[in-house]
Design a protein around this motif. Structure first.
Motif, PDB file in Angstrom:
ATOM      1  N   MET A   1      12.645 -15.991  23.676  1.00 18.18           N
ATOM      2  CA  MET A   1      12.739 -17.443  23.891  1.00 18.18           C
ATOM      3  C   MET A   1      11.358 -18.086  24.016  1.00 18.18           C
ATOM      4  O   MET A   1      11.182 -19.247  23.668  1.00 18.18           O
ATOM      5  N   GLN A   2      10.364 -17.334  24.465  1.00 17.09           N
ATOM      6  CA  GLN A   2       9.020 -17.925  24.635  1.00 17.09           C
ATOM      7  C   GLN A   2       8.362 -18.247  23.292  1.00 17.09           C
ATOM      8  O   GLN A   2       7.326 -18.897  23.244  1.00 17.09           O
ATOM      9  N   GLU A   3       8.944 -17.751  22.190  1.00 18.86           N
ATOM     10  CA  GLU A   3       8.356 -18.042  20.876  1.00 18.86           C
ATOM     11  C   GLU A   3       9.333 -18.798  19.970  1.00 18.86           C
ATOM     12  O   GLU A   3       9.049 -19.004  18.790  1.00 18.86           O
ATOM     13  N   GLY A   4      10.479 -19.183  20.501  1.00 17.83           N
ATOM     14  CA  GLY A   4      11.424 -20.067  19.830  1.00 17.83           C
ATOM     15  C   GLY A   4      11.698 -19.715  18.380  1.00 17.83           C
ATOM     16  O   GLY A   4      11.996 -18.565  18.038  1.00 17.83           O
ATOM     17  N   ILE A   5      11.563 -20.714  17.514  1.00 15.71           N
ATOM     18  CA  ILE A   5      11.903 -20.561  16.097  1.00 15.71           C
ATOM     19  C   ILE A   5      11.010 -19.520  15.407  1.00 15.71           C
ATOM     20  O   ILE A   5      11.419 -18.857  14.458  1.00 15.71           O
ATOM     21  N   HIS A   6       9.786 -19.369  15.905  1.00 21.48           N
ATOM     22  CA  HIS A   6       8.870 -18.371  15.313  1.00 21.48           C
ATOM     23  C   HIS A   6       9.460 -16.972  15.461  1.00 21.48           C
ATOM     24  O   HIS A   6       9.254 -16.107  14.631  1.00 21.48           O
ATOM     25  N   SER A   7      10.188 -16.781  16.554  1.00 22.82           N
ATOM     26  CA  SER A   7      10.844 -15.501  16.803  1.00 22.82           C
ATOM     27  C   SER A   7      12.004 -15.304  15.827  1.00 22.82           C
ATOM     28  O   SER A   7      12.146 -14.241  15.204  1.00 22.82           O
ATOM     29  N   LEU A   8      12.819 -16.348  15.653  1.00 23.53           N
ATOM     30  CA  LEU A   8      13.971 -16.236  14.749  1.00 23.53           C
ATOM     31  C   LEU A   8      13.535 -15.989  13.305  1.00 23.53           C
ATOM     32  O   LEU A   8      14.214 -15.298  12.547  1.00 23.53           O
ATOM     33  N   MET A   9      12.392 -16.545  12.923  1.00 18.50           N
ATOM     34  CA  MET A   9      11.900 -16.359  11.542  1.00 18.50           C
ATOM     35  C   MET A   9      11.628 -14.892  11.216  1.00 18.50           C
ATOM     36  O   MET A   9      11.631 -14.489  10.055  1.00 18.50           O
ATOM     37  N   GLN A  10      11.382 -14.102  12.252  1.00 17.20           N
ATOM     38  CA  GLN A  10      11.072 -12.677  12.020  1.00 17.20           C
ATOM     39  C   GLN A  10      12.262 -11.943  11.410  1.00 17.20           C
ATOM     40  O   GLN A  10      12.105 -10.968  10.678  1.00 17.20           O
ATOM     41  N   MET A  11      13.470 -12.416  11.720  1.00 11.70           N
ATOM     42  CA  MET A  11      14.672 -11.748  11.192  1.00 11.70           C
ATOM     43  C   MET A  11      14.659 -11.760   9.666  1.00 11.70           C
ATOM     44  O   MET A  11      14.873 -10.733   9.016  1.00 11.70           O
ATOM     45  N   ALA A  12      14.410 -12.929   9.079  1.00  7.28           N
ATOM     46  CA  ALA A  12      14.401 -13.048   7.613  1.00  7.28           C
ATOM     47  C   ALA A  12      13.216 -12.285   7.019  1.00  7.28           C
ATOM     48  O   ALA A  12      13.331 -11.627   5.974  1.00  7.28           O
ATOM     49  N   LYS A  13      12.073 -12.354   7.709  1.00  9.74           N
ATOM     50  CA  LYS A  13      10.860 -11.690   7.186  1.00  9.74           C
ATOM     51  C   LYS A  13      11.054 -10.182   7.128  1.00  9.74           C
ATOM     52  O   LYS A  13      10.757  -9.543   6.111  1.00  9.74           O
ATOM     53  N   ILE A  14      11.592  -9.611   8.200  1.00  7.39           N
ATOM     54  CA  ILE A  14      11.826  -8.167   8.229  1.00  7.39           C
ATOM     55  C   ILE A  14      12.887  -7.787   7.185  1.00  7.39           C
ATOM     56  O   ILE A  14      12.741  -6.798   6.462  1.00  7.39           O
ATOM     57  N   SER A  15      13.950  -8.591   7.086  1.00 11.91           N
ATOM     58  CA  SER A  15      15.017  -8.278   6.128  1.00 11.91           C
ATOM     59  C   SER A  15      14.481  -8.245   4.700  1.00 11.91           C
ATOM     60  O   SER A  15      14.908  -7.431   3.882  1.00 11.91           O
ATOM     61  N   GLN A  16      13.527  -9.139   4.386  1.00 11.14           N
ATOM     62  CA  GLN A  16      12.925  -9.144   3.042  1.00 11.14           C
ATOM     63  C   GLN A  16      12.139  -7.844   2.812  1.00 11.14           C
ATOM     64  O   GLN A  16      12.240  -7.220   1.745  1.00 11.14           O
ATOM     65  N   ALA A  17      11.385  -7.413   3.817  1.00 10.99           N
ATOM     66  CA  ALA A  17      10.611  -6.163   3.680  1.00 10.99           C
ATOM     67  C   ALA A  17      11.556  -4.969   3.526  1.00 10.99           C
ATOM     68  O   ALA A  17      11.269  -4.033   2.763  1.00 10.99           O
ATOM     69  N   ILE A  18      12.699  -5.008   4.219  1.00  9.95           N
ATOM     70  CA  ILE A  18      13.686  -3.926   4.089  1.00  9.95           C
ATOM     71  C   ILE A  18      14.276  -3.926   2.679  1.00  9.95           C
ATOM     72  O   ILE A  18      14.466  -2.864   2.069  1.00  9.95           O
ATOM     73  N   ALA A  19      14.544  -5.121   2.145  1.00 16.53           N
ATOM     74  CA  ALA A  19      15.121  -5.212   0.789  1.00 16.53           C
ATOM     75  C   ALA A  19      14.153  -4.611  -0.240  1.00 16.53           C
ATOM     76  O   ALA A  19      14.581  -3.916  -1.171  1.00 16.53           O
ATOM     77  N   GLU A  20      12.860  -4.860  -0.056  1.00 19.31           N
ATOM     78  CA  GLU A  20      11.866  -4.310  -1.001  1.00 19.31           C
ATOM     79  C   GLU A  20      11.780  -2.786  -0.854  1.00 19.31           C
ATOM     80  O   GLU A  20      11.632  -2.059  -1.831  1.00 19.31           O
ATOM     81  N   HIS A  21      11.902  -2.302   0.372  1.00 19.69           N
ATOM     82  CA  HIS A  21      11.899  -0.861   0.635  1.00 19.69           C
ATOM     83  C   HIS A  21      13.135  -0.216  -0.001  1.00 19.69           C
ATOM     84  O   HIS A  21      13.046   0.828  -0.641  1.00 19.69           O
ATOM     85  N   ALA A  22      14.274  -0.889   0.123  1.00 29.13           N
ATOM     86  CA  ALA A  22      15.534  -0.370  -0.456  1.00 29.13           C
ATOM     87  C   ALA A  22      15.473  -0.386  -1.981  1.00 29.13           C
ATOM     88  O   ALA A  22      15.964   0.540  -2.638  1.00 29.13           O
ATOM     89  N   ALA A  23      14.845  -1.443  -2.540  1.00 31.32           N
ATOM     90  CA  ALA A  23      14.742  -1.551  -4.005  1.00 31.32           C
ATOM     91  C   ALA A  23      13.905  -0.395  -4.571  1.00 31.32           C
ATOM     92  O   ALA A  23      14.079  -0.009  -5.736  1.00 31.32           O
ATOM     93  N   ALA A  24      13.017   0.151  -3.746  1.00 31.07           N
ATOM     94  CA  ALA A  24      12.204   1.301  -4.172  1.00 31.07           C
ATOM     95  C   ALA A  24      12.953   2.618  -3.944  1.00 31.07           C
ATOM     96  O   ALA A  24      12.378   3.698  -4.064  1.00 31.07           O
ATOM     97  N   ARG A  25      14.233   2.521  -3.590  1.00 32.81           N
ATOM     98  CA  ARG A  25      15.134   3.667  -3.381  1.00 32.81           C
ATOM     99  C   ARG A  25      14.622   4.595  -2.273  1.00 32.81           C
ATOM    100  O   ARG A  25      14.615   5.815  -2.394  1.00 32.81           O
ATOM    101  N   LEU A  26      14.179   3.967  -1.191  1.00 30.48           N
ATOM    102  CA  LEU A  26      13.675   4.734  -0.049  1.00 30.48           C
ATOM    103  C   LEU A  26      14.658   4.639   1.113  1.00 30.48           C
ATOM    104  O   LEU A  26      15.343   3.626   1.277  1.00 30.48           O
ATOM    105  N   LEU A  27      14.698   5.691   1.912  1.00 25.43           N
ATOM    106  CA  LEU A  27      15.689   5.824   2.982  1.00 25.43           C
ATOM    107  C   LEU A  27      15.273   5.070   4.253  1.00 25.43           C
ATOM    108  O   LEU A  27      14.113   5.125   4.667  1.00 25.43           O
ATOM    109  N   TYR A  28      16.230   4.387   4.863  1.00 22.18           N
ATOM    110  CA  TYR A  28      16.005   3.700   6.132  1.00 22.18           C
ATOM    111  C   TYR A  28      17.065   4.177   7.124  1.00 22.18           C
ATOM    112  O   TYR A  28      18.260   3.966   6.931  1.00 22.18           O
TER     113      TYR A  28
END
Ligand SMILES: [Zn+2]
Length: 282
Positions: free
Chosen positions: A167-194
């Motif tokens: 809560m101390q970082e408000g919307i900046h904190s929520l933005m991390q969800m989309a940012k991380i999900s994008q990095a995961i999608a790129e990792h998955a597209a490279a056929r790597l295990l998570y």
């Protein structure tokens, strides 16, 4: 004296038990399992800090987990610092205090680790750092971890533990969800295990994003896993919900996770999954 109100969630019972333990046993010689409610001498807990009766994994720091989880590791991004984007009162002081206590710059430890012959990117969220909340540095470190793994063709293993967005970082904190999900999608597209390991508690924005994006999703016994808190759900739907609604055992029954793994089996299970995952790619 009644120690527990069974109407409370596992998380609330845990907090209550810790407070009561602090009051009653100043030196914390005795500990009480928040799940099975049995009392033990602290030294009777397993060497993995789990309950000898029900295998519940007590909340532990990222560094404590590293001690028994991996054979070798190298930490990443130790110099990142939150900029306190909302100028939240008292927040910088709180961060400084926690950094000194936890030896972490924010609520996640990231790095490269090995178990046997398997080398992989590892993230461990730390529930002792503002309840593992997802701040900008937490998000940046996890994103960089996936980007490193994609670049070096490595699997990612991530232990989640979080009260949700910070809560101390408000919307900046929520933005991390989309940012991380994008990095995961790129990792998955490279056929790597998570591989995700859900630990107590995994809630809020973390559950709503990267905790549920794994190729393989494991959980520790009796962990609380959910999005909204039990009270919020009940007030919204005007119904009581089952006591075990948000337990790892219940979500396993409903197909949200693949397996519950005791702490003493985690290292071996992860090593096996990494080995099989590597062979599948070849
Ligand atoms: Zn127990």
């Amino acid at each position: 004296m009644k120690l527990y109100d069974h109407n409370n969630t596992l998380s609330e019972r845990h907090i209550k038990a810790n407070r009561q333990a602090d009051r009653q046993v100043p030196d914390r010689m005795w500990v009480e399992c928040p799940h099975c409610q049995k009392t033990f001498l602290a030294k009777q807990l397993t060497s993995f800090t789990s309950c000898p009766n029900c295998d519940y994994g007590f909340r532990i720091s990222a560094h404590r987990r590293l001690e028994w989880l991996v054979d070798d590791f190298q930490e990443f991004d130790t110099d990142l610092q939150t900029t306190d984007p909302l100028n939240f009162p008292g927040y910088p002081e709180k961060i400084t205090r926690l950094q000194a206590k936890t030896k972490l710059n924010d609520s996640v430890w990231t790095g490269e680790a090995t178990i046997g012959a398997e080398k992989f990117a590892l993230g461990i969220m730390d529930p002792t750092f503002i309840m593992g909340s997802l701040g900008t540095i937490t998000g940046e470190k996890i994103t960089r971890l996936f980007e490193y793994a994609t670049k070096h063709q490595e699997a990612v293993v991530l232990f989640t533990a979080s009260g949700g967005a910070r809560m101390q970082e408000g919307i900046h904190s929520l933005m991390q969800m989309a940012k991380i999900s994008q990095a995961i999608a790129e990792h998955a597209a490279a056929r790597l295990l998570y591989i995700v390991v859900l630990t107590d508690p995994t809630t809020g924005g973390v559950t709503a994003s990267f905790a549920m994006d794994g190729d393989v999703t494991l959980a520790e016994p009796h962990s609380l896993v959910g999005f909204a808190g039990r009270r919020v759900i009940e007030q919204t739907i005007h119904q009581r919900v089952p006591d075990d609604l948000q337990s790892a055992e219940n979500i396993l029954k409903h197909g949200f996770i693949d397996q519950i793994v005791k702490r003493q089996d985690e290292k071996h299970t992860i090593e096996w999954l990494l080995k099989v995952g590597g062979e599948q790619r070849e």
